[in-house]
Design an enzyme around this catalytic site. Structure first.
Site, mmCIF file in Angstrom:
data_model
loop_
_atom_site.group_PDB
_atom_site.id
_atom_site.type_symbol
_atom_site.label_atom_id
_atom_site.label_comp_id
_atom_site.label_asym_id
_atom_site.label_seq_id
_atom_site.Cartn_x
_atom_site.Cartn_y
_atom_site.Cartn_z
ATOM 1 N N ASP A 503 52.461 12.583 -26.640
ATOM 2 C CA ASP A 503 51.236 12.186 -25.952
ATOM 3 C C ASP A 503 50.247 11.702 -27.005
ATOM 4 O O ASP A 503 50.047 12.349 -28.033
ATOM 5 C CB ASP A 503 50.655 13.364 -25.171
ATOM 6 C CG ASP A 503 49.441 12.959 -24.361
ATOM 7 O OD1 ASP A 503 49.629 12.389 -23.273
ATOM 8 O OD2 ASP A 503 48.308 13.205 -24.833
ATOM 9 N N HIS A 516 41.005 -2.401 -22.377
ATOM 10 C CA HIS A 516 42.416 -2.135 -22.127
ATOM 11 C C HIS A 516 43.340 -3.021 -22.970
ATOM 12 O O HIS A 516 44.488 -2.654 -23.238
ATOM 13 C CB HIS A 516 42.731 -2.326 -20.640
ATOM 14 C CG HIS A 516 42.146 -1.257 -19.780
ATOM 15 N ND1 HIS A 516 42.707 -0.007 -19.652
ATOM 16 C CD2 HIS A 516 41.012 -1.221 -19.022
ATOM 17 C CE1 HIS A 516 41.982 0.744 -18.843
ATOM 18 N NE2 HIS A 516 40.932 0.027 -18.447
ATOM 19 N N ASP A 546 50.311 6.854 -21.574
ATOM 20 C CA ASP A 546 50.320 7.048 -23.021
ATOM 21 C C ASP A 546 51.341 8.117 -23.408
ATOM 22 O O ASP A 546 51.174 8.814 -24.405
ATOM 23 C CB ASP A 546 48.929 7.435 -23.528
ATOM 24 C CG ASP A 546 48.436 8.749 -22.935
ATOM 25 O OD1 ASP A 546 49.037 9.203 -21.924
ATOM 26 O OD2 ASP A 546 47.459 9.319 -23.456
#
Length: 897
Positions: A503, A516, A546
């Protein structure tokens, strides 16, 4: 006594008067005429008998010759169709070969076997039973068959050899058909030979040659060399007894069939006593003249009848020939080189589009030829006219209506009774055959093209369904297939499987602060890092915004999961500049083991989630294993550190050697000394097992020194064996290069330093701020030691740095070399590095060359030296000498296989 003598003289005188009486003169004359006539009649009868016997035997010989010719031509043509089929299927295997060949053995042929010899080595044969010995036959090494096989390959013509002794036993005729096919890239390529073995004994039997009880026959012209060839059938005495002969012309060569009666030619005719009796009777009856005239008349009539019968047979054979020519649409032509006169029959005129009664000239024929073929064909005809040989050719002609036609011609020089030379031959139309072959090739090419397009489209669709569109990594579906072994994927759920769930820390902040687009750029960079770090069968996927998953296996390396996780965190934490702004990310990793998940993929993912949660709780930027494996790993690391330090004390580190070879000649030009650890319990360990730990312990310089000493000892060892290696490359770490005692230690070494090459990593040679490093590099160059930049292209080298250092060679890293086969962009990148080296006068070494295809591409691109498994694997110095004592081509083939 005187009275007795007197009476004898009186007797002889009386007899003399009776014999030489004038009245007896007609009788004496008649007697002399009868005697003379009898001798003449017997001689004439003998000659007539011989001529009749020769004529009968000649007819029988001609009939057998025609049968032989027909049988051989039929068998040769039967297999020619198979050779055409193989030309369209160059990748034919034994199964397909048997399927095609089996159809030719229908019982009506004299074929014994059919063999396919790609690259002149027999690897396919039908039938296999009884012909096993022929498998593997190399025509180039078989003395009896080599010449004819190479002739078929070099001239591209079918030839007939034999009879010869077969490898599988027995004798036979071998027809060899050279096969060429059109390669998509290289054009017309030689595939090999198709050989058909014709049972010579069946040919003899079918032609009736073995059923002749009244005459002896011989065959001359082995390998189709005609009357000048060797005799291969029948008794040799036939050639010395004025035999009759007939030519067996089967297109690929000629034989000559010769025959004599078993009792010879000089045999007393059976009617000789009849002649003598008639002469005696005529003499006694004083009708000798009348009988003699009658006998001559009867003999004359017999000869006239024989001549008439011969003319009838000739007329019948001529009619058959004309019918055969008419049916096959073959035209006959003649050309007289001396006068230039050309004669055609009606069918020739039809072939060229002229009326049947058209009178052709040589100039008109030349004008009919296609402009592209005209010079060649004219030259061929002139050459045959001068050499008096066979003429075979194919050419195109332009008809009066503008259409094009392809003609095949065969001719031969002949002489008449006045020894005048003329070229006689035939023409026939092969336009349909040429068009059919072209259509077949075009259809095959179109089929291949469409098949490739379908395969590409299918692969693209499948790839898109299994991969993330942004990063190109496998998606969650692909991950599930891998874990569960679905859709043909190998199941990765093993006890040694580790699943890392990654992560990204700070990803939300990047999206919020930079947009973004910046976040997408970070995701793409993380995917790039994953692809760089995973090896072999390891697997990486993007499963969320992610979140990423990495599957690796600890089967070969227990530390692989921990090492990979650490590398991932380090790489991801490196700041990335996006449009002038610095973006920073971190990573938290949870690791779960397949053993603890009991091969349950859902449980494995759940365990990784829990481990990831723990990492987040511990402050992010760390790795957490689901079980107690971290403590076990720590104990293992401590043990390895102790073993490493002990190994340095006991000098357990040695060098393995991997050859370096000239890109053009594949000659050995050097070798690289690679560090290996002879662990007393675990055996020989590769650098991946200890280098990182050694660097963390600060002992990498000591290991480098031991490898350098081992390389020097190896050079002396090889010299004693009279084995020469021009140079040995040794890796030098940054710590070793900064050692103040390095130069002094080099000067103490008992070896020729000019045979050494030091390999420096980019980060080392760029660190010129260290005065000691710069001084050592300068003195190393002065000693004649070459300098190479190792793993070039994987760090941050600059052109300016290269111009300052000017190393002897750049070693292009294997990560750049391996994709050059499939990636045009990668080839361009490698070519740029090579060009930079050449511009600066720096040589190039390509490492990681694992195939000869790699080697050939790199040679063309200009690489100087090749290193990799395609040529040599790392091995100890003893095995290195043994490996290089064999032929280089054999060694390369062994390494590739």
């Amino acid at each position: 006594m005187s009275q007795s003598v007197s009476r004898q003289n009186a007797f002889w005188q009386k007899a003399k008067r009776r014999i030489w009486n004038v009245a007896n003169l007609p009788a004496i004359m008649a007697m002399l005429v009868v005697a003379a006539s009898t001798f003449v009649a017997e001689d004439l009868n003998q000659n007539v008998y011989i001529q009749r016997a020769r004529a009968d035997l000649q007819n029988e010989t001609n009939l057998i010759a025609v049968k032989l010719q027909g049988l051989i031509e039929a068998n040769v043509k039967l297999v020619r169709g198979l050779s055409i089929t193989i030309a369209t299927e160059p990748n034919i295997d034994q199964i397909r070969f048997v399927e095609l060949a089996k159809s030719l053995f229908d019982g009506s042929s004299e074929l014994k076997s059919i063999a396919g010899a790609p690259e002149l080595v027999v690897s396919m044969i039908y039938p296999v039973k009884g012909n096993e010995k022929a498998i593997g036959l190399d025509y180039r090494r078989n003395h009896e068959q080599r010449a004819m096989a190479l002739r078929a390959r070099d001239f591209g013509e079918t030839n007939l050899a034999g009879p010869i002794n077969l490898v599988q036993g027995g004798q036979g005729l071998i027809a060899r058909y050279p096969i060429y096919y059109n390669h998509a890239v290289h054009g017309l390529q030689f595939w090999g030979l198709l050989s058909s073995v014709i049972d010579i004994n069946k040919i003899y039997q079918a032609s009736g040659l073995l059923d002749q009880a009244e005459a002896d026959f011989v065959l001359v012209g082995k390998d189709g060399k005609g009357a000048a060839g060797q005799q291969f059938f029948g008794p040799k005495h036939v050639n010395d007894n004025n035999p009759v002969s007939a030519t067996v012309d089967f297109g690929l060569g000629q034989w000559e069939l010769r025959a004599v009666p078993k009792s010879g030619w000089h045999v007393t005719p059976p009617n000789v006593w009849a002649i003598r009796g008639a002469a005696l009777a005529a003499l006694l009856l004083v009708v000798l003249p009348i009988a003699f005239v009658g006998w001559l008349f009867r003999e004359r009539m017999a000869h006239l009848n024989a001549n008439l019968n011969g003319q009838i047979k000739i007329a019948r054979m001529k009619k058959r020939l004309e019918l055969a020519l008419e049916t096959s649409q073959i035209g006959v032509w003649e050309f007289e080189p001396k006068t230039g006169k050309t004669s055609w029959d009606g069918r020739m005129n039809e072939l060229y589009g002229f009326p049947q009664d058209h009178a052709i000239t040589g100039e008109q024929w030349i004008a009919c030829l296609h402009p592209d073929d005209r010079e060649r064909v004219n030259s061929e005809v002139q050459g045959v006219s001068q050499e008096s040989g066979m003429y075979k050719s194919e050419f195109r002609v332009i008809l009066p209506d503008g259409k094009e036609r392809t003609i095949r011609t065969v001719g031969s020089m002949m002489s008449n009774d006045l020894d005048e030379q003329r070229l006689v031959g035939v023409n026939w139309d092969i336009s349909e055959d040429v068009a059919r072959e072209k259509d077949l090739c075009d259809a095959r090419a179109e089929s291949d093209r469409r098949y490739q397009e379908l395969e590409i489209a299918k692969a693209r669709i499948e790839n898109n369904s299994l991969h993330d569109f942004l990063t190109g990594l496998p998606n969650r579906r692909y991950l599930d297939d891998k874990l569960n072994g679905n859709h043909g994927n190998t199941c990765l759920m093993e006890d040694t499987t580790y699943l890392m769930k990654i992560d990204l820390d700070g990803f939300k902040e990047v999206n919020d602060n930079f947009g973004h687009a910046a976040g997408d750029a970070m995701l793409v960079n993380v995917a790039k890092i994953l692809n760089q770090l995973i090896i072999n069968d390891e697997f990486a996927a993007r499963v969320g915004g992610d979140e990423f998953i990495v599957l690796c296996c600890s089967g070969m390396n227990d530390q692989r999961p921990a090492e990979l996780a650490r590398q991932l965190i380090e790489k991801i934490q490196v700041p990335i500049v996006y449009k002038g702004r610095t973006c920073r990310l971190g990573a938290s990793i949870g690791v779960a083991c397949g053993l603890e998940a009991e091969k349950d993929s859902d449980k494995l993912l759940s365990n990784a989630d829990m481990a990831l949660y723990q990492s987040k709780q511990d402050g992010k930027g760390c790795v957490t294993f689901f079980s107690q494996s971290m403590s076990q790993s720590a104990r293992h690391q401590r043990q390895l550190a102790d073993d490493l330090l002990r190994g340095i004390e006991n000098r357990e580190f040695i060098a393995f050697y991997q050859g370096q070879y000239c890109a053009h000649t594949h000659a050995l030009v050097g070798t690289e000394a690679l560090a290996r650890w002879e662990h007393p319990e675990r055996g020989v360990l590769a650098p991946s097992e200890f280098v990182e730990l050694a660097e963390s312990l600060g002992v990498m310089g000591a290991i480098d020194a031991m490898i350098l000493d081992h390389a020097a000892e190896t050079q002396k060892y090889w010299t004693k064996l009279d084995f020469s290696v021009p140079r040995v490359s040794v890796n030098v770490s940054a710590k070793r290069l900064g050692d103040k005692e390095l130069i002094a230690n080099l000067e103490k070494m008992d070896c020729d330093l000019r045979t050494l090459t030091f390999e420096l990593v980019e980060s080392t040679f760029l660190d010129r701020s260290d005065a000691q490093v710069a001084a050592n590099i300068r003195q190393i160059r002065e000693m004649g030691i070459d300098i190479e930049i190792d793993d070039f292209g994987t760090a941050y080298a600059s052109i300016v740095s290269l111009t300052h250092l000017l190393p002897n060679r750049l070693k292009i890293d294997r990560q750049l070399i391996q994709p050059v086969i499939d990636s045009a962009d990668q080839r361009e990148l490698v070519h740029s590095i090579i060009h930079i080296g050449r511009t600066l006068g720096i040589g190039t070494v390509a490492e990681g060359v694992e195939s000869m295809e790699h080697a050939e591409i790199l040679r063309i691109m200009g690489v100087d030296i090749l290193q990799g498994f395609a040529f040599s694997r790392p091995m100890n110095r003893v095995d290195f000498v043994k490996d290089h004592s064999v032929d280089s081509e054999q060694r390369i083939v062994a390494n590739v296989s």
